[in-house]
Scaffold this motif. Structure first.
Motif, PDB file in Angstrom:
ATOM      1  N   UNK A 258      58.920  14.463 -37.497  1.00  0.00           N
ATOM      2  CA  UNK A 258      59.361  13.131 -37.903  1.00  0.00           C
ATOM      3  C   UNK A 258      58.113  12.310 -38.186  1.00  0.00           C
ATOM      4  N   UNK A 259      57.835  12.111 -39.458  1.00  0.00           N
ATOM      5  CA  UNK A 259      56.604  11.433 -39.847  1.00  0.00           C
ATOM      6  C   UNK A 259      56.713   9.926 -39.600  1.00  0.00           C
ATOM      7  N   UNK A 260      55.649   9.377 -39.047  1.00  0.00           N
ATOM      8  CA  UNK A 260      55.630   7.941 -38.752  1.00  0.00           C
ATOM      9  C   UNK A 260      54.231   7.387 -39.047  1.00  0.00           C
ATOM     10  N   UNK A 261      54.137   6.078 -39.008  1.00  0.00           N
ATOM     11  CA  UNK A 261      52.855   5.412 -39.216  1.00  0.00           C
ATOM     12  C   UNK A 261      52.814   4.182 -38.310  1.00  0.00           C
ATOM     13  N   UNK A 262      52.513   4.432 -37.042  1.00  0.00           N
ATOM     14  CA  UNK A 262      52.542   3.361 -36.054  1.00  0.00           C
ATOM     15  C   UNK A 262      51.293   2.491 -36.094  1.00  0.00           C
ATOM     16  N   UNK A 263      51.328   1.356 -35.409  1.00  0.00           N
ATOM     17  CA  UNK A 263      50.174   0.450 -35.384  1.00  0.00           C
ATOM     18  C   UNK A 263      49.020   1.018 -34.562  1.00  0.00           C
ATOM     19  N   UNK A 264      47.820   0.698 -34.985  1.00  0.00           N
ATOM     20  CA  UNK A 264      46.615   1.079 -34.236  1.00  0.00           C
ATOM     21  C   UNK A 264      46.384  -0.010 -33.187  1.00  0.00           C
ATOM     22  N   UNK A 265      46.520   0.333 -31.909  1.00  0.00           N
ATOM     23  CA  UNK A 265      46.444  -0.653 -30.829  1.00  0.00           C
ATOM     24  C   UNK A 265      45.007  -0.783 -30.324  1.00  0.00           C
ATOM     25  N   UNK A 266      44.435  -1.923 -30.582  1.00  0.00           N
ATOM     26  CA  UNK A 266      43.035  -2.145 -30.204  1.00  0.00           C
ATOM     27  C   UNK A 266      42.897  -2.814 -28.833  1.00  0.00           C
ATOM     28  N   UNK A 282      40.595  -2.723 -40.563  1.00  0.00           N
ATOM     29  CA  UNK A 282      40.672  -4.016 -39.878  1.00  0.00           C
ATOM     30  C   UNK A 282      41.767  -4.021 -38.814  1.00  0.00           C
ATOM     31  N   UNK A 283      41.632  -4.949 -37.874  1.00  0.00           N
ATOM     32  CA  UNK A 283      42.610  -5.077 -36.804  1.00  0.00           C
ATOM     33  C   UNK A 283      44.002  -5.349 -37.378  1.00  0.00           C
ATOM     34  N   UNK A 284      44.979  -4.663 -36.825  1.00  0.00           N
ATOM     35  CA  UNK A 284      46.349  -4.808 -37.320  1.00  0.00           C
ATOM     36  C   UNK A 284      46.756  -3.708 -38.282  1.00  0.00           C
ATOM     37  N   UNK A 285      45.819  -2.832 -38.633  1.00  0.00           N
ATOM     38  CA  UNK A 285      46.151  -1.727 -39.532  1.00  0.00           C
ATOM     39  C   UNK A 285      47.032  -0.695 -38.843  1.00  0.00           C
ATOM     40  N   UNK A 286      47.551   0.240 -39.648  1.00  0.00           N
ATOM     41  CA  UNK A 286      48.420   1.287 -39.131  1.00  0.00           C
ATOM     42  C   UNK A 286      47.770   2.650 -39.356  1.00  0.00           C
ATOM     43  N   UNK A 287      48.199   3.619 -38.545  1.00  0.00           N
ATOM     44  CA  UNK A 287      47.709   4.986 -38.696  1.00  0.00           C
ATOM     45  C   UNK A 287      48.215   5.586 -40.013  1.00  0.00           C
ATOM     46  N   UNK A 288      47.551   6.636 -40.444  1.00  0.00           N
ATOM     47  CA  UNK A 288      48.056   7.450 -41.553  1.00  0.00           C
ATOM     48  C   UNK A 288      49.334   8.156 -41.091  1.00  0.00           C
ATOM     49  N   UNK A 289      50.112   8.672 -42.041  1.00  0.00           N
ATOM     50  CA  UNK A 289      51.359   9.361 -41.698  1.00  0.00           C
ATOM     51  C   UNK A 289      51.057  10.623 -40.872  1.00  0.00           C
ATOM     52  N   UNK A 290      51.798  10.777 -39.785  1.00  0.00           N
ATOM     53  CA  UNK A 290      51.663  11.969 -38.950  1.00  0.00           C
ATOM     54  C   UNK A 290      52.972  12.167 -38.190  1.00  0.00           C
ATOM     55  N   UNK A 291      53.182  13.387 -37.705  1.00  0.00           N
ATOM     56  CA  UNK A 291      54.426  13.695 -36.981  1.00  0.00           C
ATOM     57  C   UNK A 291      54.375  13.092 -35.583  1.00  0.00           C
ATOM     58  N   UNK A 292      55.489  12.517 -35.154  1.00  0.00           N
ATOM     59  CA  UNK A 292      55.558  11.976 -33.805  1.00  0.00           C
ATOM     60  C   UNK A 292      55.375  13.095 -32.779  1.00  0.00           C
TER      61      UNK A 292
END
Length: 396
Positions: A258-266, A282-292
């Motif tokens: 299940x591909x997702x793109x969650x937030x990058x938590x700094x 930059x802060x607030x960006x999201x990860x690249x698509x990857x499987x959960x």
């Protein structure tokens, strides 16, 4: 001074004499060389006859082929071309597979057999290897799976032999190797025979390391089409999962989940904090698509890639992000299969009633089934594919 006495000039040879001498020299040379040739003649005749016979045989075979092709119609010729093309493809696939096996063996030897505690023989053939990630404190979780969707005893062996599906609980060792935690797993293993022991120190913050060692170990022990990682608080319908995987068996470099793109938590202190957040922009960006991370599968060539490049694969805080990072720069087909991330009842129950049985179910809020030890039987009862589905499944 007295003049030197002049000698009379010899009479020059006539043309006939010169010709006679040339002919004589030629005849003498011919006779001498002929004698040597006669000594070597039997051997040369033998070789000549063999070569002549081979040429005649090849010529005859070539003529026969041309005559057969001449008698064929256009459809027959195309069929022969297709058969030849398929044979070449089959040979190419076999060579590629052998190259992968050699590379994996070379890598495991070069890196001292990292993670290959159980691997002492040639890889066993399989369709899919399912590694259930577990911990020392998760005995009740493992038992809840054994009581629902994970076969035990003779059924586990039957599943491997008849369906080519291998299931193992994946665990490393404690910081104090051979201590009480390791002995507890030794005792459980003696009863269940369903563990894959890794040469790895267990720890929640070492999941990325454990994941890459799992794939390296699995690909060295089993020659499978797919390698799956699943958490021990997820419900799986093995028949549906096998069917979904089989649809992509002929494809190279497959990454399913299940591909997702969650937030990058700094922010420090939060769950799933990413210490290397700055690498993702930059802060607030999201990860690249990857499987959960609850469940995903990769094909053999990708598992081999991880094994071969084990020491240089960078590990991020979250293992699902790490796997996605290892594959993002490769020619990989990402397959977003939503049947691998159904919710628990009523979601998976409704889908099952509608004929769309889920491959895997869990609660997003808990990154697994909430209170899985108490609820696994309930989820299995409402969302299961049925006892016969797995055993009636066949690999096409």
């Amino acid at each position: 001074m007295p003049q030197m006495e002049k000698r009379p000039r010899s009479k020059p040879m006539s043309g006939k004499t010169v010709t006679l001498l040339c002919v004589t020299s030629f005849l003498v040379g011919f006779l001498l060389s002929g004698r040597v040739w006669l000594l070597q003649q039997p051997k040369r005749e033998s070789n000549s006859m063999i070569n002549h016979g081979s040429k005649v045989s090849l010529f005859t075979h070539d003529c026969d082929n041309k005559r057969i092709l001449g008698e064929m119609g256009p459809t027959d010729v195309m069929n022969e071309v297709t058969k030849t093309h398929q044979a070449i493809q089959s040979l190419d696939k076999a060579v590629s597979s052998l190259e992968l096996e050699l590379a994996v063996a070379r890598a495991s030897k070069e890196y001292g057999g990292v993670g290959l505690k159980n691997s002492k023989s040639a890889p066993q053939k399989a369709f899919a290897v399912i590694g259930i990630n577990t911990a020392f404190s998760s005995r009740k979780r493992r038992d809840s799976l054994r009581e629902t969707w994970v076969p035990t005893g003779s059924k586990l062996k039957k599943l491997e032999k008849e369906k080519g599906i291998v299931i193992r609980f994946v665990i490393g060792h404690s910081a104090t190797k051979g201590g009480i935690l390791d002995r507890s797993i030794d005792f459980e293993e003696a009863q269940t025979h369903d563990f894959l022991r890794l040469n790895h120190v267990e720890g929640y913050h070492a999941l990325s390391t454990k994941t890459r060692i799992y794939f390296a170990t699995a690909v060295a022990m089993w020659d499978a089409d797919f390698y799956i990682k699943v958490d021990d608080d997820v419900h799986v319908n093995l028949g549906v999962l096998a069917t979904r995987l089989a649809q992509h068996r002929a494809k190279p470099r497959i990454y399913i989940g299940c591909m997702k793109s969650g937030p990058v938590l700094s922010q420090k202190g939060v769950k799933y904090h990413e210490p290397e957040y700055w690498k993702f922009g930059d802060e607030g960006n999201r990860y690249f698509r990857h499987a959960t991370g609850q469940i995903y599968a990769i094909s053999k060539d990708l598992a081999a890639y991880i094994s071969i490049n084990l020491p240089i694969l960078h590990r991020y805080a979250n293992e699902d992000v790490s796997l996605g990072a290892w594959l993002i720069g490769l020619e990989v087909e990402h397959i977003d299969d939503r049947s691998l991330c159904c919710g628990t009842p009523p979601d998976c129950e409704w889908k099952a009633q509608a004929g769309n049985v889920c491959a895997a179910s869990f609660d997003w809020a808990c990154s697994g089934i909430c209170k899985s030890v108490e609820r696994m039987k309930e989820v299995h009862g409402m969302c299961s594919e049925g006892d016969g589905a797995l055993w009636n499944w066949t690999l096409g």
